[in-house]
Structure formats: structure tokens, C-alpha cells
Design a protein around this motif. Structure first.
Motif, short mmCIF file in Angstrom:
data_model
loop_
_atom_site.label_atom_id
_atom_site.label_comp_id
_atom_site.label_asym_id
_atom_site.label_seq_id
_atom_site.Cartn_x
_atom_site.Cartn_y
_atom_site.Cartn_z
N ASP A 26 0.74 -0.95 0.07
CA ASP A 26 0.07 0.26 -0.61
C ASP A 26 0.66 0.79 0.22
OD1 ASP A 26 -1.96 -1.83 -0.14
OD2 ASP A 26 -2.43 -1.03 1.84
N GLU A 27 1.79 1.66 1.06
CA GLU A 27 2.73 2.70 0.85
C GLU A 27 3.29 2.65 -0.71
OE1 GLU A 27 4.88 2.07 5.03
OE2 GLU A 27 5.63 0.97 3.90
N ALA A 28 3.24 1.67 -1.54
CA ALA A 28 4.20 2.04 -2.94
C ALA A 28 3.01 2.09 -4.03
CB ALA A 28 4.98 0.03 -3.51
N VAL A 29 2.11 1.76 -3.57
CA VAL A 29 0.83 2.37 -4.22
C VAL A 29 0.77 3.82 -4.03
CG1 VAL A 29 -2.14 2.38 -5.05
CG2 VAL A 29 -0.51 0.58 -4.04
N GLU A 34 1.38 9.92 -5.55
CA GLU A 34 1.39 10.86 -5.43
C GLU A 34 2.16 11.63 -6.27
OE1 GLU A 34 1.84 10.72 -0.46
OE2 GLU A 34 3.70 10.16 -1.36
N SER A 35 3.40 10.37 -6.74
CA SER A 35 4.76 11.33 -7.39
C SER A 35 3.81 11.63 -9.02
CB SER A 35 5.92 9.81 -8.10
OG SER A 35 6.42 9.98 -6.86
N ALA A 39 3.80 14.83 -11.10
CA ALA A 39 4.13 15.05 -11.97
C ALA A 39 3.05 16.03 -12.24
CB ALA A 39 4.10 13.94 -12.47
N THR A 40 2.61 15.60 -12.53
CA THR A 40 1.12 16.27 -13.31
C THR A 40 0.67 17.93 -13.26
OG1 THR A 40 -0.68 15.87 -11.74
CG2 THR A 40 -0.70 14.57 -13.89
N LYS A 41 1.03 18.69 -11.64
CA LYS A 41 1.05 19.69 -11.37
C LYS A 41 1.82 20.26 -11.93
CE LYS A 41 -2.16 18.27 -7.02
NZ LYS A 41 -2.38 18.37 -5.88
N ALA A 61 12.93 9.33 -10.94
CA ALA A 61 12.85 9.57 -12.57
C ALA A 61 12.65 7.72 -12.69
CB ALA A 61 14.08 9.70 -13.40
N ALA A 62 13.41 6.72 -11.11
CA ALA A 62 12.98 5.62 -11.66
C ALA A 62 10.98 4.60 -11.27
CB ALA A 62 13.74 4.72 -10.35
N VAL A 63 10.98 6.16 -10.41
CA VAL A 63 9.25 6.15 -10.04
C VAL A 63 8.17 6.89 -11.00
CG1 VAL A 63 7.21 7.14 -8.93
CG2 VAL A 63 8.99 6.09 -7.62
#
Length: 76
Positions: A26-29, A34-35, A39-41, A61-63
Motif C-alpha cells: 500500500d505504501e508503494a501504491v 503521489e509521484s 508530475a502532473t502539477k 526518475a525510476a518512479v
């Protein structure tokens, strides 16, 4: 759709990301979401949303690569 209802291919990518980052699933999701939202903002010097205004860290960058890969797979 909740976190538990993700397609199998995305679920595998999330679990791999979670293992690499030493996070719970869940933390990964949440981190991936969030990333993507950040990025969209973000607006860069061209005023184009979604492109970073500064160079990204290796981790960011990896995310971002993972999010793009997941999105491309989902579109197919």
C-alpha cells in the motif's frame, strides 16, 4: 476500484517497486500515485504540465519510468 482490485500486470510492478524500495504494498501504491500527481502539477520553463522544472533525482526518475510503463501497459 480499490487498491486490492488492480490488474495483475500492474500488481506485479507495484510489488516489484515495493520490494526495491522496502515498502509495504500500500505504501508503494501511494508513493506511485503521489509521484504521478506531483508530475502532473509541475510546470517547467515551457509551461507544460507534467514535465519537471528541474532534473529529477534517480529515485524520482525510476518512479516516473514505472508510472509511464504501467500507463502504457494499461492502454494496450
Amino acid at each position: 476500484m480499490g487498491f486490492e482490485d488492480l490488474p495483475d500486470d500492474i500488481e506485479q510492478d507495484i510489488r516489484r517497486f515495493a520490494d526495491e524500495q522496502h515498502l509495504t504494498r500500500d505504501e508503494a501504491v501511494i508513493r506511485l500515485l503521489e509521484s504521478g500527481l506531483v508530475a502532473t502539477k509541475t510546470k517547467n520553463k515551457f509551461g507544460i504540465p507534467g514535465l519537471p522544472s528541474e532534473p529529477m533525482s534517480d529515485e524520482d526518475a525510476a518512479v516516473m519510468d514505472q508510472i509511464v510503463d504501467d500507463a502504457m501497459r494499461a492502454r494496450r
